[in-house]
Every structure is written in C-alpha cells, then in structure tokens.
Design an enzyme around this catalytic site. Sequence first.
Site, PDB file in Angstrom:
ATOM      1  N   HIS A  19       0.956  -1.379   0.060  1.00 15.91           N
ATOM      2  CA  HIS A  19      -0.036   0.045  -0.004  1.00 15.91           C
ATOM      3  C   HIS A  19       0.587   1.148   0.264  1.00 15.91           C
ATOM      4  CE1 HIS A  19      -2.935  -2.902   2.116  1.00 15.91           C
ATOM      5  NE2 HIS A  19      -2.597  -2.765   0.447  1.00 15.91           N
ATOM      6  N   ARG A  55      -9.600   1.573 -10.644  1.00 20.17           N
ATOM      7  CA  ARG A  55      -8.909   0.586 -10.089  1.00 20.17           C
ATOM      8  C   ARG A  55      -9.872  -0.300  -8.613  1.00 20.17           C
ATOM      9  NH1 ARG A  55      -3.515   0.884 -12.363  1.00 20.17           N
ATOM     10  NH2 ARG A  55      -3.727  -1.763 -14.145  1.00 20.17           N
ATOM     11  N   ARG A 100     -14.019   0.270 -13.076  1.00 20.63           N
ATOM     12  CA  ARG A 100     -13.452  -0.949 -12.827  1.00 20.63           C
ATOM     13  C   ARG A 100     -13.914  -1.795 -11.607  1.00 20.63           C
ATOM     14  NH1 ARG A 100      -8.553  -3.969 -13.943  1.00 20.63           N
ATOM     15  NH2 ARG A 100      -7.606  -3.461 -11.694  1.00 20.63           N
ATOM     16  N   GLU A 133      -8.963  -9.590 -21.114  1.00 17.16           N
ATOM     17  CA  GLU A 133      -7.301  -9.556 -20.534  1.00 17.16           C
ATOM     18  C   GLU A 133      -7.146 -11.593 -20.653  1.00 17.16           C
ATOM     19  OE1 GLU A 133      -7.110  -7.691 -16.310  1.00 17.16           O
ATOM     20  OE2 GLU A 133      -8.861  -7.539 -16.657  1.00 17.16           O
ATOM     21  N   ASN A 184      -1.902  -5.780 -19.544  1.00 19.24           N
ATOM     22  CA  ASN A 184      -1.158  -6.773 -18.669  1.00 19.24           C
ATOM     23  C   ASN A 184      -1.297  -8.011 -18.301  1.00 19.24           C
ATOM     24  OD1 ASN A 184      -0.381  -3.830 -17.687  1.00 19.24           O
ATOM     25  ND2 ASN A 184      -0.750  -3.779 -16.325  1.00 19.24           N
ATOM     26  N   ASP A 185      -2.772  -8.593 -18.445  1.00 20.77           N
ATOM     27  CA  ASP A 185      -3.183 -10.143 -17.572  1.00 20.77           C
ATOM     28  C   ASP A 185      -2.791 -10.401 -19.816  1.00 20.77           C
ATOM     29  OD1 ASP A 185      -3.000 -10.487 -15.309  1.00 20.77           O
ATOM     30  OD2 ASP A 185      -4.893  -8.587 -15.398  1.00 20.77           O
ATOM     31  N   ARG A 238       3.997 -12.436 -15.530  1.00 23.16           N
ATOM     32  CA  ARG A 238       4.163 -10.411 -15.712  1.00 23.16           C
ATOM     33  C   ARG A 238       5.120 -10.632 -14.352  1.00 23.16           C
ATOM     34  NH1 ARG A 238      -1.353  -7.555 -15.300  1.00 23.16           N
ATOM     35  NH2 ARG A 238      -1.093  -6.810 -13.026  1.00 23.16           N
ATOM     36  N   CYS A 260      -5.608   0.396 -21.250  1.00 22.40           N
ATOM     37  CA  CYS A 260      -5.526   0.852 -20.758  1.00 22.40           C
ATOM     38  C   CYS A 260      -4.572  -0.402 -19.673  1.00 22.40           C
ATOM     39  CB  CYS A 260      -7.397   0.300 -19.782  1.00 22.40           C
ATOM     40  SG  CYS A 260      -7.197  -1.528 -18.506  1.00 22.40           S
TER      41      CYS A 260
HETATM   42  C1  PEP Z   1      -4.265  -5.342 -16.615  1.00 19.04           C
HETATM   43  O1  PEP Z   1      -4.440  -6.661 -16.835  1.00 19.04           O
HETATM   44  O2  PEP Z   1      -3.722  -4.592 -17.995  1.00 19.04           O
HETATM   45  C2  PEP Z   1      -5.290  -4.569 -16.209  1.00 19.04           C
HETATM   46  C3  PEP Z   1      -5.137  -2.927 -16.676  1.00 19.04           C
HETATM   47  O3  PEP Z   1      -5.677  -4.734 -15.210  1.00 19.04           O
HETATM   48  P1  PEP Z   1      -4.844  -5.192 -13.810  1.00 19.04           P
HETATM   49  O4  PEP Z   1      -2.944  -4.419 -13.846  1.00 19.04           O
HETATM   50  O5  PEP Z   1      -5.217  -4.057 -12.367  1.00 19.04           O
HETATM   51  O6  PEP Z   1      -4.348  -6.329 -13.307  1.00 19.04           O
HETATM   52 MG    MG Z   2      -5.557  -7.163 -15.058  1.00 17.60          MG
END
Ligand code: PEP
Ligand code: MG
Length: 753
Positions: free
Chosen positions: A367, A474, A510, A609, A632-633, A643, A680
């Site tokens: 955090h 988020r 989200r 994702e 990212n996912d 990752r 995103c």
């Molecule tokens: C992603 O997976 O790209 C995403 C925006 O979600 P998070 O990074 O919060 O998992």
């Molecule tokens: Mg994600």
Amino acid sequence: MNVTTGGPRILLRRLRETMASAAPAEKRLDEVTRLIAANMVAEVCSIYIARGGEVLELFATEGLKKEAVHQTRLRFREGLVGEIAASGLPLNLSDAQAHPSFVYKPETGEEIFHSLLGVPILRAGRVIGVLVVQNRTRRHYTEEEAEALQTVAMVIAEFVASGELVSPSEAPAATLERAATPSFEVTPLAEGIAIGRAVLHEPIVEIKAHIAQDPELERARLDQAFIALHAQLEEMASAHDMAVGEHREIFDVYRMLAADEGWRRRIADAIEGGLTAEAAVERVQVENRSRLMRTLDPYLRERLADFDDLSNRLVRHLVGKGATSASEVLPDDAVILARAMGPAELLEYDRSKLKAVVLKEGSNTAHVTIVARALGIPLVGNAGDVIDRIASGEQIIVDGEAGWIYISPASEIIQSYQQTITARTARVAAYAALKDAPVETVDGVTIELSVNAGLTLDMPHLEATGAAGIGLFRTEFQFMVSAQMPKLDTQTVFYKQILDAAGTRPVVFRTLDIGGDKPVAFLARDAEENPAMGWRAIRVALDRPVLLRYQLRALLEAAAGRSLNLMFPMVTEVAEFVAARGILEKEVARRRELGKELPQSLRVGCMIEVPALAWQLDRLLPLVDFVSLGSNDLMQFFFATDRSNPKVAGRYDLLSPAAMGFIKHIVAVCERHGKPVTLCGELGGKTLEAMTLIGLGLRRLSVSPASIGPIKVMVRSLRLGVLTAYLDHILQLSDHSLRGRLTDFARDHGVIL
Ligand code: PEP
Ligand code: MG
C-alpha cells in the site's frame, strides 16, 4: 530440554547477575552458556557473534570442543548458523545434519548432536549473533522452548551491544565498502529521481533495559503506552482529511490491529516472563515476524509492515519518544529510510520536504508503494541492510528509474544526476505547457488519452495532465486496505467523491478485481498455485454476487443523475459478461422500483484480459458499449509468461509480430462492430509501444499520469499514414522482436520518443 526447570524468570535473573559480575567479559559469556544449557537441559549451548558484520564467530560454548572457540567462523548464509543470521528467523530441527544447509565443522565435534534449536540475536532489528542449543537425541523442541530461547537471546543482545566482547567499531557500518562501491542496486517501485539528505524514519530506540525489576510497574507502563498509541492514531486519522476514501480505510486497519487483544495479551505474558514492557513488545514482534514471514497469504504478509510499525510506535511511547521523524524538523530535501513503512506513515510527512523513500523490503503491490506513486514520490525497495549503514544527514541519491541508490556520492555523480533532474524538470514543464494542446498526429488523427487511477490522491492528475478522463479506475484499493468489506455508504461516498473530482470528464469504473495478487482481508481464500489464473475478479464476483451487487448499488447511487461507465475485469466467456450484466440490470430495476434517480447515462463495457475472449468478439461486441484491453494480463496469458517473474518477464517482447498481430485483430473486429476500444495496461504508457498501437488502429489509450506528457509529444510528432503501411509489412516477419525496426522508423521519421 526443559524450560520449566527454574522457570524463565529465574534464568533471566541469573543471567543478569552473571552479566553484571566483575569477571572478564569472555568468562561471563562462558558462564551464560553454562546457565542456559543447564536450565534448558541441553547438551550444547553456543553463542556466535557477528564480527565486522560479515562473519559469525563462535565466542562461547558449553558442550562443543573448547578449542573451536574463536576458530569456528561462518559467513552469513553459510551453514545453519549462517542461515539463521541471514534470515533473522529461528530454526528448529530434529535432525540438523539432514538439513541441506548443514555444514560440518570438524573442530567443534558436533557430529554427535542431532537436534538443534537456533535463534538470531537481534539488536535494533539487525542480526548481531546467533544463539544455539543442541541435543544428542533427534527431538523436536516445543514452541515454548523456542520462545524461551528467543527471550534469552534478547538479554544476550544487550551484553553483546555493550561493546565488551567486540568493539562497536566492528559493527556493520565499518564493513561497508563505501569507497569502492558507493552505489547499491535496489528495486524501483515508484518512479522518479531525487538527491537529498537521509532521514531515518524511526529514530532508533535502543532498548536499554530488558529485565524487569517490577512486573506490576511494567504492566502499568504498557497500559499507558497503549493509551498514548490509540490517542496518536485518532489524532493522525483526524489530521488527514480522513472523512472518506482510502485514508480512512488505512487508519481503520491500524486501529483494528492496535486494538487486537491477542497482541496485547502476548506482550503482557512476556512481561510476566520477566521482561520490561519495551523488551516484551520487541519480543512479541520478533515472534510475529517469524510467523508472518512463513505465511503464503499475501494479505497477512502485507500486514507485517503494519504490525512492525505499531510495535515500533508502542516502543517509542514506552521510552517517551512517541512519534516518527515525520514530527521532527525535516531538512528541505528529506530522503526517508525505513525498515518498513505503512501508507499512513507516509501520509504523515510534510510532502513539500519529502523527496524520496528507501525501504528495506517493499513490494510493487504494498500500500505504501501505491500511495507513493499517487503522490509522485520516488520510492525504491529491497535496499536490505544498506538501510542500517546510512547515517542520518548523509547525502543520498535515489534513482527510482534505473533502481540505484548512491550514498555520500562523489561530486561527479551528483553533477550528473543534477543534470538529469534539471532535464526532467524541463521536460515536465514542457509537458505541463502542452496540457491543453490537442492530442493529434501530424496528419490530423485525434488520439484520446486518459489516465489510470485508484485513489482520491490520483484525482488531481486529471487536471494537471489535461487527460480526457479516467480510462480505468481500479476500485479494489479501497477494499484491499479495509479490514471488513467497505459498507455500502462508504463505497457510495467514495465513488461520489471520485465523480465530483472528475467533474465533466468521464470515469470508467472497473468492478472489483480482487483475489490473485490483490488480496482482501474479509474473503477467505485457499492457497492457489497460480493465483493470477485463479479465483479472482469476475470469477469471485459471480461466485459471491453480494459483493458485486453492493458495489453496483453504490456506483448507481453515486452516479444518480450523472454518467456512469463501468466495466467487468477478467471476463473469459460471453456467458460471464451476460451474468454480470444481469446482476447490474437487477440493481437498476431495483432502483427504479424504489423510485430512486438513475444515472443519466449508463455505459457497460468489458475488459479483454483473457485471450479466449478475443475469439468470441462477434458474440460479445453486440452486447457491450465498449471494450478495454487489459494488456498486462492479456499479454501474460498470451505468452504464458508470468509478468512478475523476473526470470521470464523479459523473455518475449510484446513488440513482436505475434502480440501486435493479435492486438491488430481485436482492434479490427471492434472497428467492424463500431465499438470503441481502449487499451489500459502498462503497454500503452511507453512511447514506442504507444506509437505502434496507434499504428495498429488504436485511438484510445489509458495510461499512468506520468506517461501522458511523453505520449502526447510522440503523437504530435507522428505521421500516422506512413507508419500504418510500414506495420502491415513488418507484421509478416518472423522476428523475435520488432523493437529495433520500430525504433529506426521513429528516428528516420522524426517521431519524438
Ligand atoms: C491489465 O491487466 O492490463 C489491467 C489494466 O489490469 P490490472 O493491471 O489491474 O490487473
Ligand atoms: Mg488485469
């Protein structure tokens, strides 16, 4: 071994008498090992002391061969003793020789002893030695025995720290190879660069007295300290515009932990065992550490920093130094060094003077890291013992980009960093000047740039960057810092505050992405082998619909009469989206029946994702108002590459024909269906990658606030038509990466990266 022989209190009293006697120091230490062995019915008791901070030397033993004293030496991490010193954790083994770290030292004659219990000797959080008992038989020492030995180790720590056995100049500070290596590699967690003066977050409190004369008095002192601690937390809570949002949640967790009766009782028990109140607090914290370090539950591990913080606060109250350095007069360029720091503590500092934070451990999802990022304060972690080697007031450079710290750096290094900082400041000023400029390519294509957010602290970035809106909010952070599920009202007030702060700019909320690496306290979970692919996000929401229903209810209430945009994370198949949307529709119908005002407009989107969803777009897209690529996912599942695992994270380049071809396919299908698509994930925040994505057809990116300026500059220097044609060509290649070609393209065509 039987700790009840004579009881721990009697042992502690005898130890104190021995240590206070007039005999030479080494003789007294010998006597200490004899007393411990006898009292604990152990055949061996040995004390190893850290010399020069690097080597553990056998200083006294009862039971091993005497000639080994001062001969047996182990490096940190070498053998079981080195392992205890390196980890700072006890080891309790019924068959020590079977342990992979066991190292046989023939001069000790220890081959006949099978069981071993060893504990670190700690001083101000640093390992200064190791205390070991051994027995011939293969036996397992009980919890109570291990605890008793840790208490004894604290008393020995006092003796070692007195400087009678090893000179204090041999402390780790003296071993720092400062002249040769003034720089240390650390993990960049919140980006930025700073030059400043070291400030120790916790003024080091040396516990002077460990053994209590009067337990009654110690109990009373503890009560007083708890009263002062609670009062301090209340004061902090009210001082930080805590009415709503994550600040209040953070302090709620602190208050809850501080009110934990179990914690207080264990401290009181340690006082009963003969310790002073402050020694008892430290003792219980050593236990907490070793317990929590072993747990796999990331939520509990994150709590360790909070407990450390509370224990340190309590000790400081006991010795009459209640506050952290936040309440001291800070230099104008303070770089805070902390063994551990909770988010609440970071918020206590005067932001105008706070230049950077260096943490002994720290993690990407802690955090304090999330808060530092929102505040734009560089933060680095995993500095390890380096933290203990830096004196207050020393000059220090924190490079939160490349991941280095420099201590008392040479003037050339300072100059070079000053230039970097000046250039950065100029760039930031140039970005700020472009705040209201259109995000348009040279050939007139408009790109929509939004920011990602998750805290109220993030909201001022919207105005400062001139972003189009919040492309990804988020919502899980509020849940992650809460001890209980945030109440409906609390959620509503929080979302309202976000919408108010955003004004006319749209916010895409989200729904909860909890589970996986985003643990929450109120949801029991089984340990999962692959949490990223486990029970998280929409999967949790559909299995526990109450969570989702409450969140949707709060969002609808907060957005009454305004626009509401929301999207669901980690959807894998169309049926999941349909189910989630069904829950939303029920909540909308409920509001209508109650005669409550509805949002003026409601747009519902879906995150992409999981690669499987990319093959259901023709069915999904007619049901959604928009989609958002969570790269990212999406990319970690596309490449089957974790990752967060440094061994493989860089193995495949996202700028590869495969990954870019995949994204191009998704963008093209969305276009065919006339559905807006945003990206995103982190991918969109880097200039070369963003250039490529725009070349593939993406027109909307949501990125971290710091990326807005560089991307806007890139877009305004880009002639898109040429790039699109070039990409069509290179996507056909079978290169590992297109990075080199794309970089050359940018250079040849004057694209500013
Ligand atoms: C992603 O997976 O790209 C995403 C925006 O979600 P998070 O990074 O919060 O998992
Ligand atoms: Mg994600």
